[in-house]
Scaffold this motif. Structure first.
Motif, short mmCIF file in Angstrom:
data_model
loop_
_atom_site.label_atom_id
_atom_site.label_comp_id
_atom_site.label_asym_id
_atom_site.label_seq_id
_atom_site.Cartn_x
_atom_site.Cartn_y
_atom_site.Cartn_z
N LYS A 275 0.94 -1.15 0.03
CA LYS A 275 0.02 0.00 -0.04
C LYS A 275 0.74 1.29 -0.06
O LYS A 275 1.76 1.47 0.78
N SER A 276 0.31 2.15 -0.75
CA SER A 276 0.94 3.57 -0.55
C SER A 276 0.08 4.36 -0.60
O SER A 276 -1.39 4.39 -1.07
N ASN A 277 0.03 5.79 0.54
CA ASN A 277 -1.14 6.32 0.66
C ASN A 277 -0.45 7.93 0.87
O ASN A 277 0.25 8.01 2.02
N PHE A 278 -1.11 8.96 0.18
CA PHE A 278 -1.01 10.23 0.68
C PHE A 278 -2.02 10.99 1.56
O PHE A 278 -1.84 12.22 1.82
N LEU A 279 -2.86 10.18 1.73
CA LEU A 279 -4.04 10.73 2.63
C LEU A 279 -4.03 10.54 4.02
O LEU A 279 -4.93 11.34 4.78
N LYS A 280 -3.33 9.50 4.89
CA LYS A 280 -3.23 9.45 5.81
C LYS A 280 -2.02 8.67 6.26
O LYS A 280 -1.26 8.18 5.57
N GLU A 281 -1.70 8.86 7.49
CA GLU A 281 -0.69 7.99 8.14
C GLU A 281 -1.01 6.34 8.33
O GLU A 281 -2.02 6.13 8.71
N THR A 282 -0.06 5.78 7.94
CA THR A 282 0.09 4.47 7.80
C THR A 282 1.34 3.89 8.94
O THR A 282 2.30 4.67 8.82
N PRO A 283 1.17 2.55 9.00
CA PRO A 283 2.48 2.00 10.01
C PRO A 283 3.97 2.33 9.32
O PRO A 283 4.74 2.51 10.02
N THR A 284 3.67 2.14 7.96
CA THR A 284 5.11 2.29 7.07
C THR A 284 5.86 1.11 7.73
O THR A 284 7.02 1.42 8.25
N GLU A 285 5.45 -0.11 7.70
CA GLU A 285 6.31 -1.21 8.21
C GLU A 285 6.40 -2.13 7.08
O GLU A 285 5.45 -2.27 6.03
N ALA A 286 7.12 -3.32 7.17
CA ALA A 286 7.26 -4.32 6.24
C ALA A 286 7.31 -5.64 7.19
O ALA A 286 8.39 -5.73 7.86
N VAL A 287 6.46 -6.37 6.96
CA VAL A 287 5.91 -7.63 8.16
C VAL A 287 6.06 -8.91 7.18
O VAL A 287 5.30 -8.87 6.37
N PHE A 288 7.30 -9.62 7.30
CA PHE A 288 7.15 -10.90 6.42
C PHE A 288 6.88 -12.09 7.38
O PHE A 288 7.56 -12.35 8.29
N THR A 289 5.57 -12.62 7.20
CA THR A 289 5.22 -13.89 7.92
C THR A 289 5.92 -14.83 7.15
O THR A 289 5.40 -15.40 6.12
N CYS A 290 6.69 -15.86 7.85
CA CYS A 290 7.30 -17.06 7.61
C CYS A 290 6.54 -18.58 8.02
O CYS A 290 5.58 -18.16 8.95
N GLU A 291 6.84 -19.34 7.60
CA GLU A 291 6.50 -20.76 8.21
C GLU A 291 6.77 -21.07 9.63
O GLU A 291 5.81 -21.47 10.15
N HIS A 292 7.66 -20.46 10.20
CA HIS A 292 8.24 -20.73 11.38
C HIS A 292 8.49 -19.43 12.27
O HIS A 292 8.96 -19.56 13.41
N GLY A 293 7.84 -18.31 11.89
CA GLY A 293 8.23 -16.95 12.67
C GLY A 293 7.83 -15.73 11.82
O GLY A 293 7.43 -15.76 10.60
#
Length: 326
Positions: A230-248
């Motif tokens: 997601k990209s957004n110029f309308l609101k504040e977002t977490p601005t994170e990158a979360v990688f959900t893997c098989e074991h963590g």
């Protein structure tokens, strides 16, 4: 050390906006590098910038900058729509080019830039600084080594409430303004650098009254994984990158595209990794580029022409889906 290893790389900067100021501050921290000259179409801006950063030479013409025989490398920090023109100008004068992201407006322009670089046997690289940041290196190696198994889901966003006017560089459609090319490129980059090219893409967007995209939501589908971007110029977002893997889970914390921290989650246990950057983070790509020059390379193996072409081609596909034409 021999002379090749200790050669001072003399830099010029073409375009003196906000990002050029940050780049200049970090360049001053890099050993074996000197900010030698700056150029703007405005004599006043060029003189003021040179005074602020104690630069010996300032020009009110980009042509004068590229003709300066003492310059080894030029950092291009002009609006997106001028990247191709200014990159080719530099390359035709045998100046190594570090061009700010996005490399250009579309794949056709990027391919033309690369062709000119090859013709002139001159170094060219896209300045997507995140790739060179220590925390990002750590995460990519973590993923490639499958420490937590394979990635199943990536969720990456970049958003803030823009205060720019519709006439600003950031939001002017004809300059490549809008959320996708300006900030959406980072979540897209995160997906390509970790998961590769997607099998299919789904995209939707909202638009400002001038036609520039105000937000963009993308889903990249892979054989055994998915990326929600997601990209957004309308609101504040977490601005994170979360990688959900098989074991963590691997989480690059807020403002994931710049120097930040990482959280690793496995079996209910959290581990925090802090890389404690003392700069904005541009110094890492500068150091890489300087070494390429000293080694007489004309292409980076990390930020390769192939990767830059894949990145802009993916952005082109997204634009086609959301009907965004420049």
């Amino acid at each position: 050390m021999n002379k090749q290893e200790t050669k001072i790389i003399r830099w010029g900067i073409l375009g003196l906006g906000h990002i050029a100021h940050k780049f200049s501050q970090d360049l001053a921290t890099v050993e074996g590098a000197e900010l030698y000259a700056v150029a703007s179409r405005s004599r006043e801006k060029a003189t003021s910038f040179a005074k602020e950063f104690q630069v010996s030479n300032s020009y009110d013409s980009y042509e004068l900058l590229v003709k300066d025989p003492a310059i080894d490398a030029i950092y291009i920090a002009t609006p997106h729509s001028f990247h191709k023109e200014h990159t080719i100008l530099c390359l035709q004068h045998k100046k190594a080019v570090l061009c700010e992201k996005p490399f250009a407006m579309n794949l056709k322009e990027v391919a033309e830039m690369i062709a000119v670089a090859k013709e002139n046997k001159t170094l060219l690289m896209e300045a997507l600084w995140t790739l060179f940041l220590p925390h990002y290196h750590y995460v990519i190696n973590f993923i490639k080594n499958e420490v937590f198994g394979k990635v199943l889901l990536l969720e990456a966003d970049f958003g803030f409430q823009s205060t720019h006017s519709l006439d600003s560089r950031v939001l002017r459609k004809e300059l490549g303004g809008g959320s996708l090319l300006d900030i959406g490129i980072y979540p897209v980059f995160a997906a390509l650098s970790s998961l590769g090219l997607p099998k299919t893409i789904e995209a939707d967007a909202t638009f400002f009254t001038n036609g520039a995209d105000s937000s963009c939501e993308m889903i990249f589908n892979y054989d055994n994984a998915k990326a929600i971007l997601k990209s957004n110029f309308l609101k504040e977002t977490p601005t994170e990158a979360v990688f959900t893997c098989e074991h963590g889970v691997i989480k690059i914390n807020t403002r994931f595209h710049q120097p930040t921290t990482i959280t690793l989650l496995q079996n209910g246990i959290e581990e925090h990794v802090d890389f404690s950057a003392k700069t904005f983070g541009y110094n890492f790509e500068i150091e890489h580029f300087n070494q390429l020059l000293r080694d007489h390379k004309t292409e980076s193996e990390l930020m390769s022409f192939s990767f830059s072409k894949d990145l802009i081609a993916t952005l082109d596909k997204i634009r086609k889906q959301i009907n965004l034409n420049y």
